[in-house]
Design a protein around this motif. Structure first.
Motif, PDB file in Angstrom:
ATOM      1  N   ILE A 118      38.901  36.409  37.216  1.00  0.00           N
ATOM      2  CA  ILE A 118      39.004  37.862  37.428  1.00  0.00           C
ATOM      3  C   ILE A 118      39.700  38.140  38.757  1.00  0.00           C
ATOM      4  O   ILE A 118      40.542  39.028  38.843  1.00  0.00           O
ATOM      5  CB  ILE A 118      37.621  38.531  37.370  1.00  0.00           C
ATOM      6  CG1 ILE A 118      36.984  38.306  35.993  1.00  0.00           C
ATOM      7  CG2 ILE A 118      37.720  40.023  37.670  1.00  0.00           C
ATOM      8  CD1 ILE A 118      35.518  38.667  35.934  1.00  0.00           C
ATOM      9  N   ALA A 119      39.369  37.356  39.768  1.00  0.00           N
ATOM     10  CA  ALA A 119      40.015  37.512  41.080  1.00  0.00           C
ATOM     11  C   ALA A 119      41.525  37.326  40.952  1.00  0.00           C
ATOM     12  O   ALA A 119      42.308  38.110  41.490  1.00  0.00           O
ATOM     13  CB  ALA A 119      39.437  36.518  42.082  1.00  0.00           C
ATOM     14  N   GLN A 120      41.936  36.309  40.220  1.00  0.00           N
ATOM     15  CA  GLN A 120      43.368  36.067  40.017  1.00  0.00           C
ATOM     16  C   GLN A 120      44.002  37.221  39.250  1.00  0.00           C
ATOM     17  O   GLN A 120      45.079  37.693  39.598  1.00  0.00           O
ATOM     18  CB  GLN A 120      43.583  34.752  39.274  1.00  0.00           C
ATOM     19  CG  GLN A 120      45.046  34.404  39.105  1.00  0.00           C
ATOM     20  CD  GLN A 120      45.223  33.071  38.407  1.00  0.00           C
ATOM     21  OE1 GLN A 120      44.270  32.391  38.029  1.00  0.00           O
ATOM     22  NE2 GLN A 120      46.474  32.678  38.232  1.00  0.00           N
ATOM     23  N   SER A 129      35.796  40.498  47.470  1.00  0.00           N
ATOM     24  CA  SER A 129      36.436  41.712  46.947  1.00  0.00           C
ATOM     25  C   SER A 129      36.193  41.830  45.443  1.00  0.00           C
ATOM     26  O   SER A 129      35.882  42.904  44.939  1.00  0.00           O
ATOM     27  CB  SER A 129      37.942  41.691  47.204  1.00  0.00           C
ATOM     28  OG  SER A 129      38.207  41.678  48.582  1.00  0.00           O
ATOM     29  N   THR A 130      36.337  40.724  44.747  1.00  0.00           N
ATOM     30  CA  THR A 130      36.143  40.735  43.304  1.00  0.00           C
ATOM     31  C   THR A 130      34.695  41.057  42.952  1.00  0.00           C
ATOM     32  O   THR A 130      34.435  41.778  41.991  1.00  0.00           O
ATOM     33  CB  THR A 130      36.551  39.379  42.696  1.00  0.00           C
ATOM     34  OG1 THR A 130      37.876  39.073  43.133  1.00  0.00           O
ATOM     35  CG2 THR A 130      36.503  39.413  41.178  1.00  0.00           C
ATOM     36  N   MET A 131      33.771  40.563  43.740  1.00  0.00           N
ATOM     37  CA  MET A 131      32.360  40.854  43.496  1.00  0.00           C
ATOM     38  C   MET A 131      32.078  42.345  43.648  1.00  0.00           C
ATOM     39  O   MET A 131      31.274  42.908  42.911  1.00  0.00           O
ATOM     40  CB  MET A 131      31.476  40.019  44.421  1.00  0.00           C
ATOM     41  CG  MET A 131      31.452  38.565  43.986  1.00  0.00           C
ATOM     42  SD  MET A 131      30.669  37.383  45.121  1.00  0.00           S
ATOM     43  CE  MET A 131      29.247  38.220  45.704  1.00  0.00           C
ATOM     44  N   ILE A 132      32.756  42.988  44.574  1.00  0.00           N
ATOM     45  CA  ILE A 132      32.609  44.440  44.725  1.00  0.00           C
ATOM     46  C   ILE A 132      33.161  45.137  43.486  1.00  0.00           C
ATOM     47  O   ILE A 132      32.533  46.033  42.933  1.00  0.00           O
ATOM     48  CB  ILE A 132      33.310  44.938  46.003  1.00  0.00           C
ATOM     49  CG1 ILE A 132      32.576  44.413  47.237  1.00  0.00           C
ATOM     50  CG2 ILE A 132      33.397  46.465  46.016  1.00  0.00           C
ATOM     51  CD1 ILE A 132      33.334  44.605  48.528  1.00  0.00           C
ATOM     52  N   TYR A 133      34.325  44.703  43.027  1.00  0.00           N
ATOM     53  CA  TYR A 133      34.943  45.317  41.848  1.00  0.00           C
ATOM     54  C   TYR A 133      34.113  45.132  40.597  1.00  0.00           C
ATOM     55  O   TYR A 133      34.077  45.988  39.734  1.00  0.00           O
ATOM     56  CB  TYR A 133      36.349  44.738  41.620  1.00  0.00           C
ATOM     57  CG  TYR A 133      37.422  45.499  42.351  1.00  0.00           C
ATOM     58  CD1 TYR A 133      38.278  46.342  41.669  1.00  0.00           C
ATOM     59  CD2 TYR A 133      37.566  45.388  43.719  1.00  0.00           C
ATOM     60  CE1 TYR A 133      39.264  47.042  42.322  1.00  0.00           C
ATOM     61  CE2 TYR A 133      38.540  46.080  44.392  1.00  0.00           C
ATOM     62  CZ  TYR A 133      39.385  46.909  43.686  1.00  0.00           C
ATOM     63  OH  TYR A 133      40.350  47.610  44.342  1.00  0.00           O
TER      64      TYR A 133
END
Length: 142
Positions: A118-120, A129-133
């Motif tokens: 998901i981060a990629q 950042s991805t965990m926040i999203y």
């Protein structure tokens, strides 16, 4: 995609054979490819060949993917108007923004993909950042 990535998308960034959109200069400065579903790919191809081409005059050299009815690259204000029209078509009380859509997509993808993928996809270099999203930050940090 981020708003700026959408506004600066060029025709050669879309590879229908691989079903991918290439983002060369994202916010993080690390290029990435975004996969397209078959449905998304079909809609994009339909737009490119049946809509976009009709809005350009025959000798245009414009390479921007998304253009206005006047045959120019769309601007942020045009994108905002499009989003406002879409918001009026849906019957929910919350205003849907491009950024909110990024959060929603990330949260949805978390049901099917590992956080690193998901981060990629989002173009994040930092998993925080991805965990926040994906709305997981509170699960890990309270």
């Amino acid at each position: 995609m981020r708003r700026k990535e959408l506004l600066t998308l060029e025709m050669n960034d879309i590879d229908p054979n691989k079903g991918r959109i290439h983002i060369e200069e994202p916010k993080t400065r690390y290029a990435r490819d975004i996969p397209m579903t078959k449905n998304a790919q079909q809609h994009i191809e339909d737009y490119l060949f049946n809509v976009r081409n009709r809005m350009l005059d025959s000798n245009s050299t414009l390479t921007s993917v998304f253009i206005s009815e006047q045959g120019r690259a769309i601007r942020n204000s045009t994108l905002a108007k499009i989003m406002d029209k879409l918001n009026k078509k849906v019957s929910i009380d919350k205003k849907i923004t491009r950024h909110l859509r990024r959060h929603s997509i990330a949260t949805h993808l978390h049901r099917f993909l590992p956080l690193q993928d998901i981060a990629q996809f989002l173009g994040h270099r930092n998993l925080d950042s991805t965990m926040i999203y994906t709305h997981l930050k509170h699960e890990y940090y309270g």
